[in-house]
Design a protein around this motif. Structure first.
Motif, PDB file in Angstrom:
ATOM      1  N   GLY A 229       0.913  -1.145  -0.033  1.00  0.00           N
ATOM      2  CA  GLY A 229      -0.023   0.015  -0.221  1.00  0.00           C
ATOM      3  C   GLY A 229       0.832   1.118   0.001  1.00  0.00           C
ATOM      4  N   PRO A 230       0.117   2.540  -0.085  1.00  0.00           N
ATOM      5  CA  PRO A 230       1.037   3.567  -0.192  1.00  0.00           C
ATOM      6  C   PRO A 230       1.822   4.090   1.143  1.00  0.00           C
ATOM      7  CG  PRO A 230      -1.290   4.154  -0.179  1.00  0.00           C
ATOM      8  CD  PRO A 230      -1.174   2.889  -0.248  1.00  0.00           C
ATOM      9  N   THR A 231       2.555   4.903   1.044  1.00  0.00           N
ATOM     10  CA  THR A 231       3.149   5.378   2.384  1.00  0.00           C
ATOM     11  C   THR A 231       2.631   6.726   2.543  1.00  0.00           C
ATOM     12  OG1 THR A 231       5.015   4.161   1.920  1.00  0.00           O
ATOM     13  CG2 THR A 231       5.337   5.996   3.529  1.00  0.00           C
ATOM     14  N   PHE A 232       1.985   7.260   3.521  1.00  0.00           N
ATOM     15  CA  PHE A 232       1.195   8.314   3.807  1.00  0.00           C
ATOM     16  C   PHE A 232       2.193   9.403   4.538  1.00  0.00           C
ATOM     17  CE2 PHE A 232      -1.492   4.899   4.627  1.00  0.00           C
ATOM     18  CZ  PHE A 232      -2.493   5.317   3.602  1.00  0.00           C
ATOM     19  N   GLN A 233       2.166  10.481   3.936  1.00  0.00           N
ATOM     20  CA  GLN A 233       3.058  11.481   4.519  1.00  0.00           C
ATOM     21  C   GLN A 233       2.408  12.458   5.333  1.00  0.00           C
ATOM     22  OE1 GLN A 233       6.183  12.008   3.957  1.00  0.00           O
ATOM     23  NE2 GLN A 233       6.624  10.261   2.408  1.00  0.00           N
ATOM     24  N   ILE A 234       2.535  12.641   6.640  1.00  0.00           N
ATOM     25  CA  ILE A 234       1.925  13.455   7.446  1.00  0.00           C
ATOM     26  C   ILE A 234       3.041  14.665   8.285  1.00  0.00           C
ATOM     27  CG2 ILE A 234       0.717  13.937   9.780  1.00  0.00           C
ATOM     28  CD1 ILE A 234      -0.297  11.198   9.108  1.00  0.00           C
ATOM     29  N   GLY A 235       2.954  15.724   7.579  1.00  0.00           N
ATOM     30  CA  GLY A 235       4.078  16.856   8.082  1.00  0.00           C
ATOM     31  C   GLY A 235       5.325  16.389   8.031  1.00  0.00           C
ATOM     32  N   GLY A 236       5.962  16.004   6.928  1.00  0.00           N
ATOM     33  CA  GLY A 236       7.249  15.619   6.872  1.00  0.00           C
ATOM     34  C   GLY A 236       7.648  13.892   7.157  1.00  0.00           C
ATOM     35  N   ALA A 237       6.710  13.440   8.151  1.00  0.00           N
ATOM     36  CA  ALA A 237       6.835  12.035   8.795  1.00  0.00           C
ATOM     37  C   ALA A 237       6.140  11.003   7.731  1.00  0.00           C
ATOM     38  CB  ALA A 237       6.587  11.962  10.021  1.00  0.00           C
TER      39      ALA A 237
ATOM     40  N   ILE B 133       4.275   7.325   7.328  1.00  0.00           N
ATOM     41  CA  ILE B 133       3.855   6.084   7.803  1.00  0.00           C
ATOM     42  C   ILE B 133       3.547   5.284   6.850  1.00  0.00           C
ATOM     43  CG2 ILE B 133       1.966   5.127   9.410  1.00  0.00           C
ATOM     44  CD1 ILE B 133       1.475   8.332  10.324  1.00  0.00           C
ATOM     45  N   SER B 134       4.212   3.906   6.981  1.00  0.00           N
ATOM     46  CA  SER B 134       3.889   3.104   5.790  1.00  0.00           C
ATOM     47  C   SER B 134       2.373   2.133   6.104  1.00  0.00           C
ATOM     48  CB  SER B 134       5.031   2.098   5.520  1.00  0.00           C
ATOM     49  OG  SER B 134       5.084   1.302   6.817  1.00  0.00           O
ATOM     50  N   THR B 135       2.016   1.735   5.228  1.00  0.00           N
ATOM     51  CA  THR B 135       0.662   0.912   5.326  1.00  0.00           C
ATOM     52  C   THR B 135       1.173  -0.142   6.172  1.00  0.00           C
ATOM     53  OG1 THR B 135       0.227   1.187   3.156  1.00  0.00           O
ATOM     54  CG2 THR B 135      -1.142  -0.245   4.081  1.00  0.00           C
ATOM     55  N   PRO B 136       2.069  -1.001   6.125  1.00  0.00           N
ATOM     56  CA  PRO B 136       2.195  -2.267   7.104  1.00  0.00           C
ATOM     57  C   PRO B 136       2.030  -1.576   8.637  1.00  0.00           C
ATOM     58  CG  PRO B 136       3.704  -2.591   5.437  1.00  0.00           C
ATOM     59  CD  PRO B 136       3.072  -1.209   5.264  1.00  0.00           C
TER      60      PRO B 136
ATOM     61  N   TYR C 198       4.968  -8.903  11.896  1.00  0.00           N
ATOM     62  CA  TYR C 198       6.434  -8.949  11.827  1.00  0.00           C
ATOM     63  C   TYR C 198       6.802  -9.137  10.326  1.00  0.00           C
ATOM     64  CZ  TYR C 198      11.347 -10.024  12.789  1.00  0.00           C
ATOM     65  OH  TYR C 198      12.742 -10.278  12.767  1.00  0.00           O
ATOM     66  N   LEU C 199       6.367 -10.203   9.599  1.00  0.00           N
ATOM     67  CA  LEU C 199       6.835 -10.453   8.397  1.00  0.00           C
ATOM     68  C   LEU C 199       6.412  -9.323   7.274  1.00  0.00           C
ATOM     69  CD1 LEU C 199       6.193 -14.318   7.987  1.00  0.00           C
ATOM     70  CD2 LEU C 199       8.276 -12.986   7.966  1.00  0.00           C
ATOM     71  N   SER C 200       5.234  -8.549   7.613  1.00  0.00           N
ATOM     72  CA  SER C 200       4.888  -7.459   6.696  1.00  0.00           C
ATOM     73  C   SER C 200       5.888  -6.481   6.713  1.00  0.00           C
ATOM     74  CB  SER C 200       3.620  -7.037   7.135  1.00  0.00           C
ATOM     75  OG  SER C 200       3.568  -6.248   8.215  1.00  0.00           O
ATOM     76  N   SER C 201       6.704  -6.247   8.021  1.00  0.00           N
ATOM     77  CA  SER C 201       7.450  -5.158   7.507  1.00  0.00           C
ATOM     78  C   SER C 201       9.123  -5.710   7.613  1.00  0.00           C
ATOM     79  CB  SER C 201       7.655  -4.039   8.715  1.00  0.00           C
ATOM     80  OG  SER C 201       7.172  -4.697   9.835  1.00  0.00           O
ATOM     81  N   TYR C 202       9.401  -7.024   7.941  1.00  0.00           N
ATOM     82  CA  TYR C 202      10.733  -7.182   7.909  1.00  0.00           C
ATOM     83  C   TYR C 202      10.961  -8.542   6.798  1.00  0.00           C
ATOM     84  CZ  TYR C 202      11.087  -4.497  12.249  1.00  0.00           C
ATOM     85  OH  TYR C 202      10.873  -3.492  13.079  1.00  0.00           O
TER      86      TYR C 202
END
Lengths: 344, 295
Positions: free
Chosen positions: B130-138, B140-143, B210-214
């Motif tokens: 999924g997309p990575t969201f940008q909130i004020g420069g930070a 957040i990935s979908t996982p 865990y697997l979804s991000s590593y």
């Protein structure tokens, strides 16, 4: 059962018999090993067995006799190993000969033991306030912290002391079959003597019932820290022997799994049985070596044996049984006397 | 501003790994609460779950969702089987023997899987994309979002299960006093099996997250993850469910903040130092009930 007065062997004779037998064992087997009676590989395995016996017997003080469950024994071993390693390197023990060499080895062993014992006191005082599983967890935490500190201390403080993750290398190899065996004998002797003394009985009383022991006037905190420190001291000695055996040290060796490995030896042999600890340290070191032909399966077999022993004999192989030469001799003496009476 | 956004990203990372620790810690905590066993094999259930996901996706080409469900089913079954085969026969023997058995099972799983699949890490295909969201420069990935969402839902579900259902009441009764619960007609064996099943299912969910991000499965992945989760359980107060959740988040956040400060090599040391301080100040953990000693 049949311990009438006429069948007991007097104390001085017992000491004499045991001293003679032990010195026969030490000098006889050293002569055999050094005379080329066994291959170099077997000698190495024997040295590792000796180191593991010291570790198991020392952990048995805290686990079997005191009845606590420390999971950080490898931490004390690490303190001893690094102390011994750094000391031996600093004094260039490999260039010394004769008396000065012997003194250096003895100094290294004592220093490692003492520093580990200091850590035992430092960790023991807060840890022993807690009971049961919490004690296990806090010692686990301390053990891991010792490992992390050994890995990173050089970077932070700019020392060249432990050489961090790349490991302490080129430690003089001072460990021989003879000095391992002497250390094993001394460890067993000291622990046996402490346990047979008034202090030992106090430690056993704490294991049986802490509250009852306290109300009978046993200083529980004092004796708990004492047993813990004793255990740490010998772990440090074993660590020093390990450093001198391997010649190089890495912090990752002394992780949580090492502590578990030692604990397994103690529990498998039977908690509170020194004979059991010795026996299972021998078995559990020799077994994986003997199974080297089945390299892939040996760890699986090892863990299966562990689970099966626990299911079918939960008190460990030996329970609380302890080996006593005098008892065997007394049986023998009693038997021959009775036999003689029947004849006559 | 750059500092704040880094901090914010690290906090999100911390919450993400913290939720995974929390899910695993729940398994430790429930099992300890009920039979007073530090279940060392729990970490390896995570590893088994990860291998099931890997195998079903690469060899059988299952959809990620089905492979996760399969992993949950296999882990649940495994947890119950381990309890029946290895722990149940030892229920009346010394607690240390039980602990050693758990360690033995943990070795067995690790070495067994190493024997079958080899020691190398297996790369698991993407589970959640999924997309990575940008909130004020930070960012957040979908996982990370999915992890947080799933954890919150599971926590609410578990709390309801333990507080409102008949089985949950049985669990609480058994952990309070096993003998008394048995006299009141609670089926001890079913309750213990259910606890193990629940804990293992949560471990499998944690494994998928865990697997979804590593994205890597290896035979020893469970040991350090399990150890940290176990620390989380103790930190929060072992035997207490909200405590396990809190402990997991504290450990996750502490790790992330230590890494953010550029001290990531001291991560493990800091985790255990927090544990020691908490145990010394409050031996029963942050939310645990203090135990009284009776003569």
């Amino acid at each position: 059962m049949n311990r009438t007065r006429e069948n007991t062997i007097p104390m001085p004779v017992r000491y004499l018999i045991n001293t003679v037998l032990i010195s026969l064992l030490v000098f006889g087997s050293t002569a055999f090993v050094n005379g080329g009676g066994v291959s170099g590989y077997i000698t190495k395995v024997l040295m590792v067995i000796g180191i593991n016996i010291i570790l198991a017997v020392s952990l048995n003080v805290a686990t079997g006799y005191l009845g606590q469950l420390p999971l950080g024994h490898a931490g004390f071993m690490a303190v001893g190993a690094y102390t011994g390693g750094i000391f031996l390197k600093a004094v260039n023990a490999d260039q010394a000969t004769g008396i000065s060499y012997a003194l250096m080895v003895i100094a290294a062993l004592l220093l490692s033991g003492l520093l580990a014992a200091v850590f035992g006191v430092i960790i023991g005082i807060p840890a022993l306030r807690l009971r049961g599983d919490y004690l296990a967890i806090i010692t686990l935490g301390f053990g891991e912290i010792i490992r992390v500190v050994l890995t990173n201390i050089d970077e932070v403080l700019g020392f060249k002391l432990t050489y961090g993750a790349s490991g302490l290398k080129r430690i003089p190899k001072i460990t021989s079959y003879f000095n391992v065996l002497v250390c094993v004998v001394l460890t067993c002797l000291v622990i046996h003597m402490v346990m047979k003394s008034r202090h030992g009985r106090a430690i056993l009383a704490i294991r049986e019932n802490e509250i009852a022991a306290e109300s009978c006037g046993v200083r529980t905190t004092y004796y708990k820290v004492m047993a813990f420190t004793l255990s740490a001291f010998f772990a440090g000695v074993a660590g020093c022997l390990y450093a001198g055996y391997l010649g190089s040290l890495q912090p990752t060796t002394f992780g949580f799994m090492k502590s578990i490995e030692i604990l397994v030896m103690v529990v498998l042999g039977g908690m509170g049985s020194m004979f059991g600890s010795v026996l299972s340290a021998i078995t559990l070191t020799a077994l994986p070596e003997a199974l080297r032909a089945f390299e892939d399966y040996r760890m699986v077999a090892y863990s299966l044996v562990l689970v099966l022993v626990m299911i079918f004999k939960p008190t460990g192989l030996m329970g609380q049984y302890d080996f006593s030469m005098s008892r065997i001799l007394e049986r023998f003496v009693g038997f021959t006397r009775r036999f003689g009476k029947k004849e006559g | 501003m750059a500092f704040l956004s880094t901090l914010f990203s690290q906090i999100i990372n911390g919450l993400q790994s913290g939720s995974i620790y929390a899910l695993v810690a729940l398994g430790y905590s429930m099992v300890y609460g009920i039979i007073m066993l530090l279940n060392f094999a729990h970490g390896d259930i995570i590893m088994v779950g990860a291998y099931v996901v890997w195998l079903s996706m690469t060899s059988f080409g299952l959809h990620p969702l089905f492979s996760i469900l399969l992993a949950v089913a296999v882990s649940t079954l495994l947890g119950v089987v381990i309890e029946k085969v290895a722990y149940a026969p030892l229920r009346s023997s010394p607690r240390l023997s039980l602990l050693i058995t758990a360690i033995g099972i943990s070795f067995l799983l690790e070495n067994g899987f190493q024997l079958i699949f080899g020691a190398g890490a297996k790369v698991v295909p993407t589970l959640i994309s999924g997309p990575t969201f940008q909130i004020g420069g930070a960012s957040i990935s979908t996982p990370a979002l999915v992890t947080l969402g799933v954890t919150v839902v599971i926590m609410i579900g578990l709390t309801l299960l333990v507080q409102k259902t008949r089985l949950g009441r049985a669990m609480r009764a058994v952990s309070e006093d096993m003998g008394a619960a048995q006299l009141m007609g609670v089926n001890i064996n079913t309750t213990i099996s259910f606890t193990f099943a629940l804990g293992s299912a949560l471990a499998a969910v944690a494994s998928a997250l865990y697997l979804s991000s590593y994205a890597q499965a290896s035979p020893t992945m469970g040991s350090m993850l399990g150890l940290k989760a176990f620390v989380a359980a103790v930190l929060g107060g072992i035997g207490s469910l909200p405590g396990a959740m809190l402990g997991g988040l504290v450990i996750g956040l502490a790790e992330a903040l230590v890494s953010a400060a550029g001290l990531s090599v001291w991560k493990d040391g800091v985790v255990f130092a927090i544990l020691i301080v908490v145990l010394l100040v409050r031996p029963s953990g942050l939310l645990g009930k203090p135990m009284k000693e009776k003569v």
